[in-house]
Design a protein around this motif. Structure first.
Motif, PDB file in Angstrom:
ATOM      1  N   GLN A  48       0.784  -1.242   0.000  1.00 44.91           N
ATOM      2  CA  GLN A  48       0.000   0.000   0.000  1.00 44.91           C
ATOM      3  C   GLN A  48       0.816   1.293   0.000  1.00 44.91           C
ATOM      4  OE1 GLN A  48      -2.959  -0.328   3.111  1.00 44.91           O
ATOM      5  NE2 GLN A  48      -4.297  -1.545   1.802  1.00 44.91           N
ATOM      6  N   PRO A  49       2.011   1.343   0.596  1.00 43.21           N
ATOM      7  CA  PRO A  49       2.771   2.603   0.526  1.00 43.21           C
ATOM      8  C   PRO A  49       3.088   3.056  -0.894  1.00 43.21           C
ATOM      9  CG  PRO A  49       3.646   1.233   2.286  1.00 43.21           C
ATOM     10  CD  PRO A  49       2.645   0.400   1.552  1.00 43.21           C
ATOM     11  N   PHE A  50       2.979   2.151  -1.869  1.00 44.88           N
ATOM     12  CA  PHE A  50       3.243   2.527  -3.257  1.00 44.88           C
ATOM     13  C   PHE A  50       1.981   2.943  -4.017  1.00 44.88           C
ATOM     14  CE2 PHE A  50       7.454   0.002  -3.681  1.00 44.88           C
ATOM     15  CZ  PHE A  50       8.166   1.136  -3.300  1.00 44.88           C
ATOM     16  N   LEU A  51       0.831   2.944  -3.352  1.00 43.78           N
ATOM     17  CA  LEU A  51      -0.405   3.366  -4.027  1.00 43.78           C
ATOM     18  C   LEU A  51      -0.300   4.777  -4.605  1.00 43.78           C
ATOM     19  CD1 LEU A  51      -3.258   1.958  -1.746  1.00 43.78           C
ATOM     20  CD2 LEU A  51      -2.632   1.184  -4.029  1.00 43.78           C
ATOM     21  N   PRO A  52       0.242   5.767  -3.853  1.00 45.14           N
ATOM     22  CA  PRO A  52       0.366   7.107  -4.434  1.00 45.14           C
ATOM     23  C   PRO A  52       1.247   7.138  -5.683  1.00 45.14           C
ATOM     24  CG  PRO A  52       0.581   7.215  -2.051  1.00 45.14           C
ATOM     25  CD  PRO A  52       0.617   5.771  -2.415  1.00 45.14           C
ATOM     26  N   GLU A  53       2.332   6.355  -5.689  1.00 54.95           N
ATOM     27  CA  GLU A  53       3.210   6.321  -6.862  1.00 54.95           C
ATOM     28  C   GLU A  53       2.501   5.697  -8.060  1.00 54.95           C
ATOM     29  OE1 GLU A  53       6.928   6.643  -7.229  1.00 54.95           O
ATOM     30  OE2 GLU A  53       7.673   6.509  -5.169  1.00 54.95           O
ATOM     31  N   ALA A  54       1.699   4.665  -7.807  1.00 55.20           N
ATOM     32  CA  ALA A  54       0.937   4.048  -8.892  1.00 55.20           C
ATOM     33  C   ALA A  54      -0.120   5.016  -9.421  1.00 55.20           C
ATOM     34  CB  ALA A  54       0.281   2.760  -8.405  1.00 55.20           C
ATOM     35  N   ALA A  55      -0.755   5.753  -8.516  1.00 61.16           N
ATOM     36  CA  ALA A  55      -1.770   6.726  -8.930  1.00 61.16           C
ATOM     37  C   ALA A  55      -1.158   7.846  -9.766  1.00 61.16           C
ATOM     38  CB  ALA A  55      -2.466   7.315  -7.701  1.00 61.16           C
ATOM     39  N   GLY A 171      -8.804  14.012   5.112  1.00 56.09           N
ATOM     40  CA  GLY A 171      -7.864  13.244   5.922  1.00 56.09           C
ATOM     41  C   GLY A 171      -6.434  13.612   5.597  1.00 56.09           C
ATOM     42  N   ALA A 172      -5.673  14.091   6.594  1.00 53.18           N
ATOM     43  CA  ALA A 172      -4.301  14.557   6.368  1.00 53.18           C
ATOM     44  C   ALA A 172      -3.263  13.654   7.018  1.00 53.18           C
ATOM     45  CB  ALA A 172      -4.144  15.988   6.870  1.00 53.18           C
ATOM     46  N   GLY A 173      -3.559  12.357   7.072  1.00 52.99           N
ATOM     47  CA  GLY A 173      -2.554  11.398   7.493  1.00 52.99           C
ATOM     48  C   GLY A 173      -1.682  11.019   6.302  1.00 52.99           C
ATOM     49  N   PHE A 174      -0.946   9.908   6.438  1.00 50.70           N
ATOM     50  CA  PHE A 174      -0.069   9.467   5.353  1.00 50.70           C
ATOM     51  C   PHE A 174      -0.820   9.304   4.039  1.00 50.70           C
ATOM     52  CE2 PHE A 174       3.302   7.727   8.324  1.00 50.70           C
ATOM     53  CZ  PHE A 174       4.301   8.526   7.813  1.00 50.70           C
ATOM     54  N   ALA A 175      -1.918   8.541   4.073  1.00 51.66           N
ATOM     55  CA  ALA A 175      -2.640   8.219   2.835  1.00 51.66           C
ATOM     56  C   ALA A 175      -3.131   9.473   2.140  1.00 51.66           C
ATOM     57  CB  ALA A 175      -3.807   7.282   3.143  1.00 51.66           C
ATOM     58  N   GLY A 176      -3.758  10.384   2.897  1.00 51.02           N
ATOM     59  CA  GLY A 176      -4.316  11.586   2.296  1.00 51.02           C
ATOM     60  C   GLY A 176      -3.271  12.530   1.736  1.00 51.02           C
ATOM     61  N   VAL A 177      -2.234  12.801   2.516  1.00 53.22           N
ATOM     62  CA  VAL A 177      -1.211  13.755   2.090  1.00 53.22           C
ATOM     63  C   VAL A 177      -0.407  13.205   0.919  1.00 53.22           C
ATOM     64  CG1 VAL A 177       0.925  14.915   2.785  1.00 53.22           C
ATOM     65  CG2 VAL A 177      -1.051  14.921   4.314  1.00 53.22           C
ATOM     66  N   LEU A 180      -2.660  13.133  -2.274  1.00 59.19           N
ATOM     67  CA  LEU A 180      -2.863  14.485  -2.797  1.00 59.19           C
ATOM     68  C   LEU A 180      -1.591  15.024  -3.433  1.00 59.19           C
ATOM     69  CD1 LEU A 180      -4.742  17.416  -1.175  1.00 59.19           C
ATOM     70  CD2 LEU A 180      -2.399  17.743  -1.883  1.00 59.19           C
ATOM     71  N   ALA A 181      -0.459  14.881  -2.757  1.00 55.73           N
ATOM     72  CA  ALA A 181       0.795  15.447  -3.256  1.00 55.73           C
ATOM     73  C   ALA A 181       1.200  14.821  -4.588  1.00 55.73           C
ATOM     74  CB  ALA A 181       1.902  15.258  -2.218  1.00 55.73           C
ATOM     75  N   GLU A 182       1.083  13.489  -4.695  1.00 55.19           N
ATOM     76  CA  GLU A 182       1.462  12.816  -5.937  1.00 55.19           C
ATOM     77  C   GLU A 182       0.516  13.172  -7.079  1.00 55.19           C
ATOM     78  OE1 GLU A 182       4.040  11.171  -6.729  1.00 55.19           O
ATOM     79  OE2 GLU A 182       4.952  10.362  -4.900  1.00 55.19           O
ATOM     80  N   LEU A 183      -0.786  13.188  -6.809  1.00 56.73           N
ATOM     81  CA  LEU A 183      -1.761  13.498  -7.854  1.00 56.73           C
ATOM     82  C   LEU A 183      -1.676  14.959  -8.283  1.00 56.73           C
ATOM     83  CD1 LEU A 183      -4.778  11.443  -6.497  1.00 56.73           C
ATOM     84  CD2 LEU A 183      -3.605  11.059  -8.663  1.00 56.73           C
ATOM     85  N   GLY A 357      10.889   5.233  12.763  1.00 58.18           N
ATOM     86  CA  GLY A 357      10.517   6.579  12.331  1.00 58.18           C
ATOM     87  C   GLY A 357       9.508   6.498  11.202  1.00 58.18           C
ATOM     88  N   SER A 358       9.333   7.602  10.500  1.00 56.87           N
ATOM     89  CA  SER A 358       8.343   7.674   9.439  1.00 56.87           C
ATOM     90  C   SER A 358       8.905   8.424   8.249  1.00 56.87           C
ATOM     91  CB  SER A 358       7.070   8.373   9.939  1.00 56.87           C
ATOM     92  OG  SER A 358       6.514   7.684  11.041  1.00 56.87           O
ATOM     93  N   VAL A 359       8.472   8.010   7.054  1.00 57.33           N
ATOM     94  CA  VAL A 359       8.862   8.697   5.819  1.00 57.33           C
ATOM     95  C   VAL A 359       7.625   8.875   4.967  1.00 57.33           C
ATOM     96  CG1 VAL A 359      11.253   7.892   5.764  1.00 57.33           C
ATOM     97  CG2 VAL A 359       9.454   6.468   4.780  1.00 57.33           C
ATOM     98  N   ALA A 360       7.574   9.978   4.229  1.00 64.14           N
ATOM     99  CA  ALA A 360       6.429  10.256   3.366  1.00 64.14           C
ATOM    100  C   ALA A 360       6.898  10.948   2.098  1.00 64.14           C
ATOM    101  CB  ALA A 360       5.401  11.132   4.092  1.00 64.14           C
ATOM    102  N   GLY A 361       6.326  10.550   0.971  1.00 69.20           N
ATOM    103  CA  GLY A 361       6.618  11.204  -0.304  1.00 69.20           C
ATOM    104  C   GLY A 361       5.614  12.299  -0.581  1.00 69.20           C
ATOM    105  N   LEU A 362       6.090  13.422  -1.110  1.00 74.68           N
ATOM    106  CA  LEU A 362       5.224  14.571  -1.400  1.00 74.68           C
ATOM    107  C   LEU A 362       5.275  14.929  -2.878  1.00 74.68           C
ATOM    108  CD1 LEU A 362       6.127  16.833   1.680  1.00 74.68           C
ATOM    109  CD2 LEU A 362       4.211  15.242   1.444  1.00 74.68           C
ATOM    110  N   GLY A 363       5.420  13.925  -3.727  1.00 77.42           N
ATOM    111  CA  GLY A 363       5.558  14.194  -5.149  1.00 77.42           C
ATOM    112  C   GLY A 363       6.980  13.912  -5.595  1.00 77.42           C
ATOM    113  N   LEU A 364       7.239  14.084  -6.877  1.00 74.19           N
ATOM    114  CA  LEU A 364       8.548  13.771  -7.428  1.00 74.19           C
ATOM    115  C   LEU A 364       9.633  14.643  -6.796  1.00 74.19           C
ATOM    116  CD1 LEU A 364       9.527  11.731  -9.504  1.00 74.19           C
ATOM    117  CD2 LEU A 364       9.476  13.561 -11.226  1.00 74.19           C
ATOM    118  N   HIS A 365      10.647  13.990  -6.200  1.00 75.40           N
ATOM    119  CA  HIS A 365      11.820  14.634  -5.583  1.00 75.40           C
ATOM    120  C   HIS A 365      11.473  15.451  -4.340  1.00 75.40           C
ATOM    121  CE1 HIS A 365      13.464  14.542  -9.961  1.00 75.40           C
ATOM    122  NE2 HIS A 365      13.595  13.368  -9.367  1.00 75.40           N
ATOM    123  N   GLN A 366      10.306  15.243  -3.763  1.00 76.60           N
ATOM    124  CA  GLN A 366       9.910  15.939  -2.542  1.00 76.60           C
ATOM    125  C   GLN A 366       9.457  14.924  -1.502  1.00 76.60           C
ATOM    126  OE1 GLN A 366       9.982  19.286  -1.677  1.00 76.60           O
ATOM    127  NE2 GLN A 366      11.185  19.506  -3.556  1.00 76.60           N
TER     128      GLN A 366
END
Length: 438
Positions: A48-55, A171-177, A180-183, A357-366
């Protein structure tokens, strides 16, 4: 010893537990002394952590799933749903994808059914709402965003255009942020191929009921993420609730109202419904009441872990382990070992963890990260996000495919094509039949 181990759910916990058992009980499996069965609606596990990248089109959806039958050759896979667990009789009611339900007997059960989206009785939520927990939802959302860019480009009606180009994420947890950032990054990139759409024409709204975003990475990194999102033109509304969205007319608790064609719901999860349809013990939150050894409290031959289980956190007395992938993968390792110990009459061990710890992607290179107390943001955090999750993807096959996808993305522009017709493959044929009849 002739034992049947039944695993309900083929997600993180189900797959990794079965992998562990397949290796630890290889001799017993060859001798026919132990059988292992997984029941899940899907024949694959979704990372599931790769769902935003697939989207966003950075990753092929087929490369973020692990086929259960290929990865687990010594395990029987039944596709369908468990609708009831009768642990007193050591049976479950199995509803296959086709045909009548039947009873499946077991000696040891592992409840790894995971979670579903936690929704609220908000008027109109089913009109435009979509979740973000499955590959189907991620790809449908990608197709929807790109299709609506096509709609906005092709219409001369300003209201239709404004509605099509307004996207809401709740929702502004991992999934939501991350979604949104990737899309948003993908949509902004796509506008270069449209004559009449500028990045500023697309409105993204993030609605969060609390006063912070990404609480998992800590207040400092969460504040930086909030600033980054707002700098990108994203309308972030904190301390705000969705009141209604009937017919796409969105009403928020801060008094704002607007039209939107798409709403992504990521406001939490709840245990799978099968948890309630069982005679297994539940806690006050409706989760399986689990001990620190990942057994069901006061119950023999029953184990649980993951989102559906309330696992006490031995490193933080009085608290429970968070329902995330990091815990699920680690719990599965201990769970598999404890099942082996249980079968061999040995003493079980506690599940204890050291917080990474935690890591989150916010779009390409962010990205944003808080790992072992080290706080990173921007490109270093994005690189760590990809590296960490690549290390957690099951099987070398999938790791290589993911790396190939990412490598190709360095040299070629990402695809910006909507294939929404895949969701309705018979429409063209039906139209041809209707034409013949006329």
């Amino acid at each position: 010893m002739n034992k049947h181990i039944l695993i309900v759910g083929g997600g993180y916990v189900g797959l990794y537990t079965a992998l562990r058992l397949q290796r630890k009980l290889s001799r017993e499996l060859r001798a026919g002394e132990v059988r292992i069965t997984i029941i899940d609606p899907q024949s694959y596990m979704t990372y599931q952590p790769f769902l935003p990248e697939a989207a966003a089109g950075n990753l092929s959806p087929r490369h973020m799933v692990a086929p259960l039958r290929r990865v687990l050759p010594k395990v029987s896979i039944l596709n369908g749903r468990v609708t009831k667990v009768d642990h007193a009789a050591r049976t479950v009611t199995f509803q296959p994808a086709e045909g009548a339900p039947r009873e499946v007997a077991y000696d040891v059960v592992v409840m790894a059914a995971g979670s579903i989206s936690r929704t609220l009785p908000i008027p109109g939520l089913t009109d435009i709402g979509i979740g973000f927990k499955t590959v189907g939802e991620a790809i449908a959302l990608r197709n929807r965003v790109l299709h609506l860019l096509d709609v906005a480009e092709s219409t001369e009606d300003p209201e239709v255009r404004r509605r099509a180009l307004t996207f809401v994420v709740v929702g502004a947890g991992f999934a939501g942020v991350e979604a949104l950032a990737e899309l948003e990054d993908m949509a902004k990139h796509s506008t270069r191929y449209y004559r009449n759409i500028k990045p500023s024409d697309i409105r993204w709204v993030l609605v969060e009921a609390t006063n912070r975003v990404l609480p998992e990475v800590g207040p400092e990194m969460g504040k930086w993420t909030l600033e980054q999102l707002r700098e990108r033109g994203i309308d972030v509304k904190l301390d705000t609730r969705l009141e209604s969205c009937v017919g796409g007319h969105v009403v928020l608790s801060d008094g704002s109202e607007f039209e939107a064609e798409t709403l992504v719901w990521t406001a939490g999860v709840k245990p799978s419904p099968v948890v309630a349809d069982s005679d297994l013990p539940l806690d006050e939150r409706g989760r399986l009441k689990t001990t620190t050894k990942l057994t069901l409290a006061g119950t023999r031959d029953a184990f649980a872990a993951g989102d559906a289980a309330g696992v006490p956190d031995v490193t933080n007395p009085g608290q429970y382990c968070a329902p995330n992938a990091q815990h699920a993968v680690r719990q599965a390792k201990v769970l598999g070992d404890n099942i082996v110990r249980h079968l061999r009459g040995q003493e079980l061990v506690d599940y204890r963890h050291k917080y990474v710890g935690s890591v989150a992607g916010l779009g390409l290179h962010q990205g944003v990260a808080n790992v072992y107390g080290v706080k990173l943001r921007g490109f270093p955090a994005w690189f760590m996000h990809r590296t960490y999750h690549l290390s957690r993807v099951p099987t070398l096959n999938r790791k290589v495919r993911v790396v190939v996808d990412w490598t190709l993305a360095l040299f070629f522009k990402r695809e910006t094509i909507s294939l929404g017709e895949m969701e309705h493959p018979r429409e063209g044929f039906r139209a041809a039949v209707a034409t013949m009849r006329r």
